[in-house]
Design a protein around this motif. Structure first.
Motif, PDB file in Angstrom:
ATOM      1  N   ARG A  12       0.839  -1.196   0.000  1.00 27.29           N
ATOM      2  CA  ARG A  12       0.000   0.000   0.000  1.00 27.29           C
ATOM      3  C   ARG A  12       0.879   1.253   0.000  1.00 27.29           C
ATOM      4  NH1 ARG A  12      -5.240   0.621   0.978  1.00 27.29           N
ATOM      5  NH2 ARG A  12      -5.408  -1.538   1.731  1.00 27.29           N
ATOM      6  N   GLY A  13       0.506   2.187  -0.830  1.00 22.22           N
ATOM      7  CA  GLY A  13       1.294   3.403  -0.997  1.00 22.22           C
ATOM      8  C   GLY A  13       2.125   3.320  -2.265  1.00 22.22           C
ATOM      9  N   GLU A  14       2.921   2.260  -2.369  1.00 17.54           N
ATOM     10  CA  GLU A  14       3.693   2.048  -3.592  1.00 17.54           C
ATOM     11  C   GLU A  14       2.792   1.690  -4.765  1.00 17.54           C
ATOM     12  OE1 GLU A  14       7.018  -0.593  -3.288  1.00 17.54           O
ATOM     13  OE2 GLU A  14       7.412  -0.026  -1.186  1.00 17.54           O
ATOM     14  N   ASP A  15       1.663   1.017  -4.466  1.00 18.71           N
ATOM     15  CA  ASP A  15       0.781   0.558  -5.541  1.00 18.71           C
ATOM     16  C   ASP A  15       0.188   1.730  -6.325  1.00 18.71           C
ATOM     17  OD1 ASP A  15      -0.763   1.376  -3.382  1.00 18.71           O
ATOM     18  OD2 ASP A  15      -2.039  -0.408  -3.351  1.00 18.71           O
ATOM     19  N   ASP A  16      -0.385   2.701  -5.609  1.00 18.93           N
ATOM     20  CA  ASP A  16      -1.004   3.840  -6.295  1.00 18.93           C
ATOM     21  C   ASP A  16       0.031   4.737  -6.958  1.00 18.93           C
ATOM     22  OD1 ASP A  16      -3.506   2.947  -5.604  1.00 18.93           O
ATOM     23  OD2 ASP A  16      -3.676   4.224  -3.832  1.00 18.93           O
ATOM     24  N   GLU A  17       1.199   4.851  -6.326  1.00 20.31           N
ATOM     25  CA  GLU A  17       2.278   5.635  -6.935  1.00 20.31           C
ATOM     26  C   GLU A  17       2.697   5.005  -8.266  1.00 20.31           C
ATOM     27  OE1 GLU A  17       6.864   7.100  -5.926  1.00 20.31           O
ATOM     28  OE2 GLU A  17       5.647   6.056  -4.412  1.00 20.31           O
ATOM     29  N   TYR A  18       2.734   3.681  -8.266  1.00 24.49           N
ATOM     30  CA  TYR A  18       3.122   2.967  -9.496  1.00 24.49           C
ATOM     31  C   TYR A  18       2.094   3.161 -10.613  1.00 24.49           C
ATOM     32  CZ  TYR A  18       3.588  -0.799 -12.844  1.00 24.49           C
ATOM     33  OH  TYR A  18       3.682  -1.496 -14.027  1.00 24.49           O
ATOM     34  N   ILE A  19       0.829   2.879 -10.311  1.00 20.84           N
ATOM     35  CA  ILE A  19      -0.160   2.833 -11.386  1.00 20.84           C
ATOM     36  C   ILE A  19      -0.500   4.224 -11.927  1.00 20.84           C
ATOM     37  CG2 ILE A  19      -2.362   2.986 -10.114  1.00 20.84           C
ATOM     38  CD1 ILE A  19      -3.130   0.414 -11.842  1.00 20.84           C
ATOM     39  N   SER A  20      -0.183   5.256 -11.176  1.00 23.09           N
ATOM     40  CA  SER A  20      -0.413   6.619 -11.677  1.00 23.09           C
ATOM     41  C   SER A  20       0.858   7.250 -12.238  1.00 23.09           C
ATOM     42  CB  SER A  20      -0.974   7.496 -10.552  1.00 23.09           C
ATOM     43  OG  SER A  20      -0.059   7.582  -9.470  1.00 23.09           O
ATOM     44  N   SER A  21       1.927   6.456 -12.378  1.00 21.67           N
ATOM     45  CA  SER A  21       3.184   6.985 -12.895  1.00 21.67           C
ATOM     46  C   SER A  21       3.074   7.308 -14.378  1.00 21.67           C
ATOM     47  CB  SER A  21       4.307   5.974 -12.664  1.00 21.67           C
ATOM     48  OG  SER A  21       4.083   4.792 -13.421  1.00 21.67           O
ATOM     49  N   PRO A  22       3.888   8.210 -14.885  1.00 24.92           N
ATOM     50  CA  PRO A  22       3.789   8.626 -16.289  1.00 24.92           C
ATOM     51  C   PRO A  22       3.895   7.477 -17.287  1.00 24.92           C
ATOM     52  CG  PRO A  22       5.149  10.175 -15.071  1.00 24.92           C
ATOM     53  CD  PRO A  22       4.873   9.040 -14.139  1.00 24.92           C
ATOM     54  N   GLN A  23       4.819   6.535 -17.071  1.00 23.90           N
ATOM     55  CA  GLN A  23       4.998   5.453 -18.030  1.00 23.90           C
ATOM     56  C   GLN A  23       3.766   4.555 -18.096  1.00 23.90           C
ATOM     57  OE1 GLN A  23       7.533   4.820 -20.372  1.00 23.90           O
ATOM     58  NE2 GLN A  23       5.835   3.529 -21.032  1.00 23.90           N
ATOM     59  N   VAL A  24       3.183   4.264 -16.934  1.00 24.44           N
ATOM     60  CA  VAL A  24       1.983   3.428 -16.911  1.00 24.44           C
ATOM     61  C   VAL A  24       0.836   4.137 -17.630  1.00 24.44           C
ATOM     62  CG1 VAL A  24       0.241   2.370 -15.430  1.00 24.44           C
ATOM     63  CG2 VAL A  24       2.666   2.191 -14.833  1.00 24.44           C
ATOM     64  N   ARG A  25       0.687   5.421 -17.405  1.00 29.10           N
ATOM     65  CA  ARG A  25      -0.384   6.177 -18.049  1.00 29.10           C
ATOM     66  C   ARG A  25      -0.198   6.200 -19.568  1.00 29.10           C
ATOM     67  NH1 ARG A  25      -1.525  11.160 -13.883  1.00 29.10           N
ATOM     68  NH2 ARG A  25      -3.111  11.661 -15.430  1.00 29.10           N
ATOM     69  N   VAL A  26       1.039   6.370 -20.001  1.00 30.66           N
ATOM     70  CA  VAL A  26       1.326   6.343 -21.443  1.00 30.66           C
ATOM     71  C   VAL A  26       0.951   4.983 -22.036  1.00 30.66           C
ATOM     72  CG1 VAL A  26       3.204   6.322 -23.140  1.00 30.66           C
ATOM     73  CG2 VAL A  26       3.098   8.126 -21.421  1.00 30.66           C
ATOM     74  N   ASP A  27       1.327   3.913 -21.344  1.00 32.56           N
ATOM     75  CA  ASP A  27       1.017   2.562 -21.821  1.00 32.56           C
ATOM     76  C   ASP A  27      -0.487   2.340 -21.940  1.00 32.56           C
ATOM     77  OD1 ASP A  27       3.601   1.677 -22.128  1.00 32.56           O
ATOM     78  OD2 ASP A  27       3.663   0.523 -20.267  1.00 32.56           O
ATOM     79  N   MET A  28      -1.209   2.742 -20.908  1.00 31.21           N
ATOM     80  CA  MET A  28      -2.650   2.495 -20.904  1.00 31.21           C
ATOM     81  C   MET A  28      -3.351   3.297 -21.991  1.00 31.21           C
ATOM     82  SD  MET A  28      -3.879   1.906 -17.014  1.00 31.21           S
ATOM     83  CE  MET A  28      -3.107   0.679 -15.955  1.00 31.21           C
ATOM     84  N   LEU A  29      -2.935   4.538 -22.176  1.00 31.26           N
ATOM     85  CA  LEU A  29      -3.544   5.355 -23.236  1.00 31.26           C
ATOM     86  C   LEU A  29      -3.242   4.775 -24.618  1.00 31.26           C
ATOM     87  CD1 LEU A  29      -2.901   8.972 -21.915  1.00 31.26           C
ATOM     88  CD2 LEU A  29      -5.105   7.785 -22.082  1.00 31.26           C
ATOM     89  N   ALA A  30      -2.013   4.333 -24.822  1.00 39.09           N
ATOM     90  CA  ALA A  30      -1.656   3.737 -26.108  1.00 39.09           C
ATOM     91  C   ALA A  30      -2.462   2.462 -26.356  1.00 39.09           C
ATOM     92  CB  ALA A  30      -0.160   3.436 -26.145  1.00 39.09           C
ATOM     93  N   ALA A  31      -2.660   1.672 -25.300  1.00 36.38           N
ATOM     94  CA  ALA A  31      -3.405   0.417 -25.433  1.00 36.38           C
ATOM     95  C   ALA A  31      -4.860   0.671 -25.797  1.00 36.38           C
ATOM     96  CB  ALA A  31      -3.308  -0.386 -24.136  1.00 36.38           C
ATOM     97  N   VAL A  32      -5.506   1.591 -25.102  1.00 30.85           N
ATOM     98  CA  VAL A  32      -6.924   1.835 -25.382  1.00 30.85           C
ATOM     99  C   VAL A  32      -7.118   2.505 -26.734  1.00 30.85           C
ATOM    100  CG1 VAL A  32      -7.190   4.126 -24.296  1.00 30.85           C
ATOM    101  CG2 VAL A  32      -9.100   2.476 -24.275  1.00 30.85           C
ATOM    102  N   GLU A  33      -6.149   3.324 -27.157  1.00 33.57           N
ATOM    103  CA  GLU A  33      -6.242   3.940 -28.480  1.00 33.57           C
ATOM    104  C   GLU A  33      -6.164   2.883 -29.575  1.00 33.57           C
ATOM    105  OE1 GLU A  33      -6.951   6.879 -29.482  1.00 33.57           O
ATOM    106  OE2 GLU A  33      -6.854   8.032 -27.618  1.00 33.57           O
ATOM    107  N   LYS A  34      -5.374   1.843 -29.359  1.00 28.92           N
ATOM    108  CA  LYS A  34      -5.251   0.797 -30.372  1.00 28.92           C
ATOM    109  C   LYS A  34      -6.404  -0.188 -30.320  1.00 28.92           C
ATOM    110  CE  LYS A  34      -1.915  -2.132 -32.663  1.00 28.92           C
ATOM    111  NZ  LYS A  34      -0.533  -2.672 -32.708  1.00 28.92           N
ATOM    112  N   SER A  35      -7.149  -0.178 -29.228  1.00 33.83           N
ATOM    113  CA  SER A  35      -8.222  -1.152 -29.029  1.00 33.83           C
ATOM    114  C   SER A  35      -9.600  -0.497 -29.129  1.00 33.83           C
ATOM    115  CB  SER A  35      -8.040  -1.855 -27.690  1.00 33.83           C
ATOM    116  OG  SER A  35      -9.024  -2.831 -27.486  1.00 33.83           O
ATOM    117  N   LEU A  36     -10.167  -0.130 -27.994  1.00 34.58           N
ATOM    118  CA  LEU A  36     -11.541   0.364 -27.959  1.00 34.58           C
ATOM    119  C   LEU A  36     -11.734   1.659 -28.737  1.00 34.58           C
ATOM    120  CD1 LEU A  36     -12.483  -0.202 -24.200  1.00 34.58           C
ATOM    121  CD2 LEU A  36     -12.636  -1.823 -26.100  1.00 34.58           C
TER     122      LEU A  36
END
Length: 319
Positions: free
Chosen positions: A226-250
């Motif tokens: 706890r604490g590290e989890d939210d810091e990780y998933i809101s990090s810039p690289q994770v956000r870039v990955d998720m946006l790229a994934a949804v743009e290629k999919s849905l």
């Protein structure tokens, strides 16, 4: 990544095990009524490997099938379909015996029953493959059982390769392979992310396969304190990955909602919400409407409660 059993839900939204699909609803009702003829007909009109796998996910999660399906097998001894349904259902039945908790919280008795049911499942699935080597669904469920049976890496990889050489973009097989490669099972973060990225890059526009990258980040998030989890998933690289994934999919112009898309879209919604990408998450929630799925929201507690809270948080913060 299998659907969890339906739970009691708060008034309002409910998890629909048929995912809003009339074929799936007919299949659930037929299996619940021990009407194998109707179940057979539903499967026989569905030839696309992905659609067939999505229907099997639904069918395999119907309670009580193991108690009567022998009648169907006996009635149609020349057909592999009842053996396939029996084998796929036995994989779910095995996970039901094991439970959803981590190994340290699972009893020896649960493990014994888990492995017994998995052996039954693999014997049935092996029979289907022996009789019909090109049955992609049977091979996909062998990818799933590889994780529970803890088969060695070469065997697990070979099972997956037998699926994708017949249907390269098989979503369920990729999802199950990703789970095998998770650090909590038989892999590592490096293997999991390498697989997710490779599949995402290779996926055609509008495919559901980029969901794998979101799942990988969710799995990593779940593994952190706890604490590290939210810091990780809101990090810039994770956000870039998720946006790229949804743009290629849905969000890709080629995307067309079809059976099986709902839980994958829910995965995008939860991942984007946790990452703080509210505008993209809102677009996904708009697409989903009220079609909440059990997975992945079950990771956050009651699925409907988590879905509702996540959606309200996104809509409040989207601007």
């Amino acid at each position: 990544m299998w659907p969890f059993k339906k739970r009691r839900q708060p008034a309002g939204l409910v998890v629909d095990p048929a995912q809003g699909d009339p074929q799936a609803r007919a299949l659930i009702e037929a299996l619940g009524a021990q009407d194998w003829r109707t179940a057979r007909d539903v499967f026989n009109v569905t030839t696309n490997p992905d659609a067939r796998a999505y229907l099997m996910e639904v069918a395999a999660n119907v309670d009580g099938v193991q108690d009567w399906i022998g009648e169907w097998v006996a009635a149609e001894p020349d057909s592999t379909l009842p053996v396939l349904v029996r084998g796929c259902h036995a994989v779910y039945w095995a996970w039901e015996a094991r439970g959803a908790k981590r190994a340290e919280h699972t009893s020896e008795e649960q493990f014994r029953e888990f492995f017994r049911r998995l052996r039954t499942a693999e014997n049935l699935l092996d029979e289907v493959v022996a009789r019909d080597p090109d049955d992609v669904t049977a091979r996909t469920w062998l990818v799933s059982s590889a994780r529970g049976r803890q088969v060695d890496r070469d065997e697990a990889r070979a099972r997956f390769e037998e699926v994708v050489k017949r249907h390269p973009t098989h979503v369920v097989a990729h999802e199950q392979r990703l789970q095998y490669l998770c650090a909590k099972w038989s892999g590592s973060d490096e293997q999991m992310f390498a697989f997710a990225r490779e599949a995402t890059v290779a996926a055609p526009g509008g495919s559901l396969l980029p969901e794998l990258l979101v799942v990988a980040h969710v799995e990593k998030w779940l593994s952190l304190p706890r604490g590290e989890d939210d810091e990780y998933i809101s990090s810039p690289q994770v956000r870039v990955d998720m946006l790229a994934a949804v743009e290629k999919s849905l969000f890709h112009p080629a995307f067309t909602p079809g059976f099986g898309w709902i839980p994958r879209a829910n995965t995008f919604a939860m991942g984007l919400e946790k990452a703080g990408e509210f505008e993209a998450a809102a677009r996904v929630f708009d697409l989903i409407g009220d079609q909440v799925s059990d997975w992945p929201w079950v990771y956050c507690g009651d699925p409907v409660t988590a879905f509702t809270a996540g959606r309200e948080w996104v809509y409040t913060n989207r601007d």
